[in-house]
Design an enzyme around this catalytic site. Structure first.
Site, mmCIF file in Angstrom:
data_model
loop_
_atom_site.group_PDB
_atom_site.id
_atom_site.type_symbol
_atom_site.label_atom_id
_atom_site.label_comp_id
_atom_site.label_asym_id
_atom_site.label_seq_id
_atom_site.Cartn_x
_atom_site.Cartn_y
_atom_site.Cartn_z
ATOM 1 N N LYS A 228 19.503 64.653 76.038
ATOM 2 C CA LYS A 228 18.810 64.481 74.755
ATOM 3 C C LYS A 228 17.293 64.390 74.889
ATOM 4 C CE LYS A 228 22.589 63.252 71.795
ATOM 5 N NZ LYS A 228 23.436 62.215 71.237
ATOM 6 N N ARG A 262 29.777 60.597 76.500
ATOM 7 C CA ARG A 262 29.926 61.968 75.998
ATOM 8 C C ARG A 262 28.884 62.816 76.706
ATOM 9 N NH1 ARG A 262 27.616 65.195 72.171
ATOM 10 N NH2 ARG A 262 28.991 66.515 70.925
HETATM 11 N N1 HH2 Z 1 25.652 63.628 69.835
HETATM 12 C C1 HH2 Z 1 25.717 64.895 69.402
HETATM 13 C C2 HH2 Z 1 26.856 65.357 68.717
HETATM 14 N N2 HH2 Z 1 27.913 64.550 68.504
HETATM 15 N N3 HH2 Z 1 28.931 62.440 68.734
HETATM 16 C C3 HH2 Z 1 28.881 61.166 69.142
HETATM 17 N N4 HH2 Z 1 29.917 60.348 68.918
HETATM 18 N N5 HH2 Z 1 27.788 60.654 69.790
HETATM 19 C C4 HH2 Z 1 26.698 61.420 70.058
HETATM 20 O O1 HH2 Z 1 25.712 60.898 70.641
HETATM 21 C C5 HH2 Z 1 26.708 62.790 69.626
HETATM 22 C C6 HH2 Z 1 27.862 63.269 68.950
HETATM 23 C C7 HH2 Z 1 24.564 65.811 69.615
HETATM 24 O O2 HH2 Z 1 24.621 66.434 70.846
HETATM 25 P P1 HH2 Z 1 25.193 67.913 71.125
HETATM 26 O O3 HH2 Z 1 26.597 68.047 70.672
HETATM 27 O O4 HH2 Z 1 24.954 68.214 72.539
HETATM 28 O O5 HH2 Z 1 24.236 68.868 70.281
HETATM 29 P P2 HH2 Z 1 24.372 69.583 68.867
HETATM 30 O O6 HH2 Z 1 24.531 68.530 67.835
HETATM 31 O O7 HH2 Z 1 23.087 70.339 68.731
HETATM 32 O O8 HH2 Z 1 25.567 70.491 68.893
#
Ligand code: HH2
Length: 287
Positions: A228, A262
């Site tokens: 992040k 995660r």
């Molecule tokens: N972060 C993201 C998405 N879903 N769910 C939970 N429970 N906690 C988190 O910190 C979280 C999440 C964002 O990260 P990522 O999926 O890598 O990116 P994007 O939202 O751009 O798909």
């Protein structure tokens, strides 16, 4: 010290907290996710990536069809479904490993559960009024996350909290009660401080450092620091170069009590989590 939450059944996985840290592998079936956008957009590629993560030690796969990166607009339910359902069905045919559906929409969660998902990961903590009911009816674990505002605007303007940890804890406590009032079993709720969702670098660091205060809610805590922006800001590195920074954040989270992490880089982070857990478990009362 708060006792470890009671175990949660997630598909064939019985999650026993305290003695274990569980690895949730991120499988973004999106063209635009901030760190892996487009990489797993084709159904077959996504399934292969999911199976690879399982081989590397993922305990749960978190399948998402909508990027929630800062500034993102969101996609309609039909498009989200078109992205995630074939991946969930394909994975279900090939592995018993639990699948979580990362969505803010009850309609998407419902269809994903029917396709074989075992858990709901709702970053909006029940903003869709039907989500609680869907989770209650299915009897699946439910992740409730703190987010300030919405992805499109959450990092805009001055981000101010009086006491970020206390405010996030209060929000999550109320979210748990809302879920329970919808019929969700309290024993199936998992809470998440929402690293990067409407927070400055300092807020994210403080939330990780004071994770123990969220543990007092008595629910398992999930933390998602992987690749992040706060890591990028500290290191001045793009998402693809945040592996070691992520490792430090995962280690710190586990030492402070995270039950589930995660992550995108499952192979590396399961090693990090295991060592950090071994250190944590030496402490009296945390075994
Ligand atoms: N972060 C993201 C998405 N879903 N769910 C939970 N429970 N906690 C988190 O910190 C979280 C999440 C964002 O990260 P990522 O999926 O890598 O990116 P994007 O939202 O751009 O798909």
């Amino acid at each position: 010290m708060t006792p470890a939450p009671t175990p949660i059944e997630c598909g064939p996985l019985r999650m026993e907290f305290g003695a274990h840290v569980y690895l949730m592998g991120v499988l973004n079936v999106t063209p635009d996710s901030f760190s892996d956008g487009g990489r797993h957009f084709a159904t077959e590629t996504a399934i292969e990536a999911g199976l690879r993560m399982i081989g590397e030690g993922a305990d749960i796969l978190d399948v998402g069809g909508e990027s929630t990166r800062p500034g993102s607009e969101g996609v309609p339910a039909e498009e989200e479904l078109r992205r995630v359902i074939p991946v969930i069905e394909g994975l279900r045919r090939r592995t018993p490993v639990p699948i979580s559906i990362d969505t803010q929409k009850a309609a998407v969660a419902e269809t994903a559960l029917r396709a074989g998902a075992n858990m709901i990961n709702d970053i909006s903590a029940l903003r869709d009024p039907r989500m609680g009911e869907v989770a209650a009816r299915a009897g699946v674990p439910l992740v409730l996350m703190h987010m300030r505002g919405e992805p499109r605007t959450m990092q805009q303007g001055e981000i101010v909290y009086g006491d970020v940890t206390a405010e996030v804890a209060e929000f999550l406590s109320q979210a748990v009660e809302r879920a329970v009032s919808c019929g969700v079993s309290r024993e199936r709720v998992i809470v998440d401080p929402g690293i990067g969702f409407g927070k400055t670098v300092e807020h994210n660091l403080e939330l990780i450092d004071r994770l123990g205060e969220l543990k007092r809610l008595g629910r398992p805590v999930l933390v998602g620091p992987s690749r992040k922006t706060f890591i990028g800001k500290i290191l001045d590195r793009p998402p693809g170069e945040r592996l070691f920074g992520t490792a430090a954040a995962v280690a710190a989270s586990v030492l402070r009590g995270a039950d589930i992490v995660r992550v995108h880089d499952v192979c590396e982070m399961q090693q990090v989590a295991r060592v950090a857990l071994a250190v944590r478990r030496r402490r009296v009362g945390d075994r």
